[in-house]
Structure formats: C-alpha cells, structure tokens
Enzyme design. Structure first.
Site, PDB file in Angstrom:
ATOM      1  NE  ARG A  21      -3.715  -2.395   2.224  1.00  0.00           N
ATOM      2  CZ  ARG A  21      -4.832  -2.566   2.913  1.00  0.00           C
ATOM      3  NH1 ARG A  21      -5.247  -1.632   3.744  1.00  0.00           N
ATOM      4  NH2 ARG A  21      -5.534  -3.668   2.785  1.00  0.00           N
ATOM      5  CB  SER A 136     -20.434 -12.004  12.486  1.00  0.00           C
ATOM      6  OG  SER A 136     -19.731 -11.023  11.768  1.00  0.00           O
ATOM      7  CG  HIS A 216     -19.405   2.812   4.235  1.00  0.00           C
ATOM      8  ND1 HIS A 216     -18.419   3.565   3.647  1.00  0.00           N
ATOM      9  CD2 HIS A 216     -18.762   1.864   4.975  1.00  0.00           C
ATOM     10  CE1 HIS A 216     -17.226   3.096   3.995  1.00  0.00           C
ATOM     11  NE2 HIS A 216     -17.421   2.065   4.802  1.00  0.00           N
ATOM     12  CE  LYS A 247     -15.927   5.205   6.013  1.00  0.00           C
ATOM     13  NZ  LYS A 247     -15.194   5.195   7.295  1.00  0.00           N
ATOM     14  CB  THR A 277      -7.291  11.107  25.160  1.00  0.00           C
ATOM     15  OG1 THR A 277      -6.255  10.721  26.073  1.00  0.00           O
ATOM     16  CG2 THR A 277      -7.444  12.618  25.182  1.00  0.00           C
ATOM     17  CB  THR A 362      -9.642  -4.485   1.078  1.00  0.00           C
ATOM     18  OG1 THR A 362      -8.531  -3.986   1.839  1.00  0.00           O
ATOM     19  CG2 THR A 362     -10.842  -3.594   1.297  1.00  0.00           C
TER      20      THR A 362
END
Length: 403
Positions: A21, A136, A216, A247, A277, A362
């Site tokens: 990448r 799932s 999304h 997004k 934090t 991916t």
C-alpha cells in the site's frame, strides 16, 4: 531471529503480490474539494480526488469549518483527558444528544473513531452478556470482526446478506440463549445493502439483539440522514446502531446509539471508551454542526445520489466494467492486483485523477477493483474527464471491458 530481515521480508512479499500500500501525499484545499495538491517528491500538482470517504464534501463546508474554529477559540486544542477524568466537554454532550435524536434513540455514546466504536461495543457486549453467541455477516468490516473475536463469545458467520442461512443458524440455539446479529447496512466495497427488515424479523422471532453498522449510510440516506434504517423506517427495531463522523459528516469519530441502559453499560464497562482520551472539543463541535446541517438539507443527499447514478450510467455506456451497486459506491472491476495498481498509477500520473486500488485482503483475490466515490461537488466535466481517462488506461493496459 534477525528481526529487521523478517520485517523487510514480509514487506517484500506484499510488493511481489502487488498488494503493498502506497500512501498518496495529498494536501486538501479548503473550499475546493474534490481538488487537492499532490506532493510527488519535490514537485506538486493539482489532482482530482475520486475515492474520498468525505462523501458529501462536508469537511469543506463553511458551517462546519466555522464551528470548529469557534470551538478552538473557546476551548483550546485538546479535550484534556478521558471522558471520566476532566475530558467531557460540553460539545461532547451536545453531540451525543444530537446523534441520539438523529437515530430516534434514548442515548448515544461518542468514540474517537468508528473502528474503536465497533471494537469496543461488540467486544464489551459479547464478553459481558453471559453465554452470548454472535452471528456475524461474512463480509462485516474488520472492526466488527476484531470486536467479536476479542469478546471471546461464541461466533457464527452467516453467508453475506443471506436471510435463509442466518435463520438456519438461529434455529440451532435455544430461544432463551442471548444472541446478537451483527451486520452492516451499506457494504463499502460492493455497494450492496443488507435486508434489514428481514434480519429484524428473525431477531424478533428468535429473541436476538441487532447490531447495525451504518458507517457508510449515516448522513447519506433517510430524510434526515439517519441512514438506511431511517429510509426504511426501521430505526426503532435496531438494538444498537453504530456510525461514524468521518465519512458523510466529514470530520472524525464514531458512536453507538440505542437505549440509555445499553449506552451506559458500554460507557461503564468498555475499556476502549474508558481508557481513551476524548476527541478534541473542536472536532465534536464540527461534527455537531455537520449533523445538524445535514438533518435539514436533504437536497445534498439527493444530489449525491444523482451524481452516483450519472457516473454509473456513463461507465456502462463506455463499456467499462462497473460492478452492480445499489448505493453511492461505484466499484470498477480490474481483477488483477498488479493491473489494478498500474491503472491507479496511470490515472494519477497521466490524468491527475486519484483513485486508490483495492486489493486483497480488503476484497477477495480476483476481485481487485478501483472504488469511485462521487460527491455532490464532482462536476459533469469531472465525470467526463474521468470516463475518457479510464477508457485510455483500460485500452493501454488491455484490461477487460464490460461483458
């Protein structure tokens, strides 16, 4: 072991497979999105970004920028601590109230990112609910998978968006056993949408909770931007809604929304929330302004859908292999990792178009693609330039046209 040799060897493996990448060094231009300055060594040039997750360009919206600047002037840079130790700023409270209102829920809980929201919520729920089993979807995002794995709860994977397969799994468990069905609304690589109603029907029938990732979809669907569940009038049937502020809302951060008891439970037991934090007040203020703005401006969503539909049709007209998508995601199949990277490089180097190659893991091997995300700010001229550029690259690299 020679550790440095090991690290270098693993990187060489990625490069040999065409999966390494490369990060494009970009400088966003305030007020000029989707244009950006590309830093290529010592040289710079203007390019058009075609793969941003800032789906509506809200990261450049003057209302959002002013809110962020005002919060910096009022509160300074950082939050000053975790939420429990001096880090709960009033902007955090206002944002959580606004998000709960967006989804029609009693409460919402803010995280530093959508990844952390999924990881923390799912790991906490699965770990703390006695004998819980998590069902799932096969294509759930890495953050959901990691959360489920770290929960150490029993996990079953059902075929992607497959109602029958999910029911077959649910049938194998006692109705009184705690169950959680985890799935997304819009899947970002293929652009398909889950059968939310049917999944909710199964949850009711088999006494299961539902966990819906709307990352999304929030800001992009529904009359007020509540996501696909709002568009389909199903928000009240979802146990936990998870979303992002990075997004459609154009800032950064994640959240969950649901009952007051559930949110307080994750707030009180979720280590990813307790020990992190808080986001800076300016980030919360910008996100708050963006959510409020998009609630009132459905015309932005309508324009976004028109731009996506226009791009898909022009790709089809040019015999470019655009993959089926019922959402704003526009994936174009290449089918080879090396060619996918080369196509991306050529579009940038020859035509000043930036789109990132999407390779394994991916997407599955053989389904490598370029993933375009048109926004309301991409003009007809931008689209036409993109189409002609892809045609040129496809011909030169001998990439297959649409069947």
């Amino acid at each position: 072991m020679k550790y440095e040799d090991f690290f270098a060897g693993k990187i060489d493996e990625l490069k040999s497979e065409g999966r390494y990448r490369h990060f494009a060094d970009l400088e966003r231009q305030a007020g000029r999105f989707p244009k950006a300055t590309y830093h290529d060594g010592q040289k710079t040039r203007e390019i058009t970004v075609w793969c941003s997750n800032d789906y509506l360009g809200m990261g450049q919206n003057p209302v959002v920028l002013e809110a962020m600047q005002e919060a910096v002037r009022k509160c300074g840079a950082g939050a000053g601590g975790t939420r429990n130790i001096s880090g709960t700023n009033h902007y955090h409270v206002l944002l959580e109230e606004e998000l709960a209102d967006l989804h029609g829920t009693e409460s919402a809980l803010l995280f530093g990112s959508g990844w952390v929201a999924n990881m923390t919520a799912l790991s906490t729920l699965g770990r703390m609910i006695p004998d819980c089993v998590v069902l799932s979807d096969a294509l759930n995002h890495n953050s959901m998978v990691e959360g489920i794995v770290h929960s150490k709860a029993e996990k079953k994977i059902f075929k992607h968006n497959d109602v029958e397969d999910l029911e077959n799994l649910l049938r194998t468990y006692d109705k009184d056993r705690p169950k959680l069905i985890a799935f997304e609304s819009v899947y970002s690589m293929d652009g398909d949408i889950a059968p939310i109603k049917e999944f909710c029907d199964l949850a009711d029938q088999y006494n299961a909770m539902t966990f819906l990732d709307e990352v999304h979809a929030v800001g992009l669907y529904g009359q007020h931007g509540g996501g696909v569940a709002e568009r389909e009038n199903l928000m009240d049937r979802i146990t936990i809604i998870q979303g992002t502020l990075a997004k459609a809302f154009g800032v950064v951060g994640g959240y969950i929304a649901g009952s007051a008891a559930m949110c307080d439970f994750v707030r009180s037991y979720g280590s990813g929330f307790i020990f992190s934090t808080s986001p800076p007040p300016s980030v919360a203020a910008a996100a708050l302004a963006s959510v409020r703005h998009l609630k009132k401006h459905n015309e932005i969503r309508e324009c976004h859908q028109e731009r996506a539909a226009t791009l898909k049709q022009k790709l089809r007209n040019a015999d470019i292999p655009v993959m089926p998508s019922v959402s704003h995601i526009v994936p174009v199949l290449v089918g080879d990792p090396v060619l996918c990277k080369q196509a991306s490089d050529d579009l940038m180097d020859r035509f000043d178009i930036y789109v990132q190659p999407i390779n394994y893991p991916t997407v599955p091997r053989g389904e490598e693609r370029l993933r375009f995300t048109p926004t309301p700010l991409h003009t007809d001229e931008d689209i036409d330039h993109l189409i002609e550029s892809i045609k040129d690259v496809w011909q030169r690299l001998n990439i297959k046209a649409a069947a």
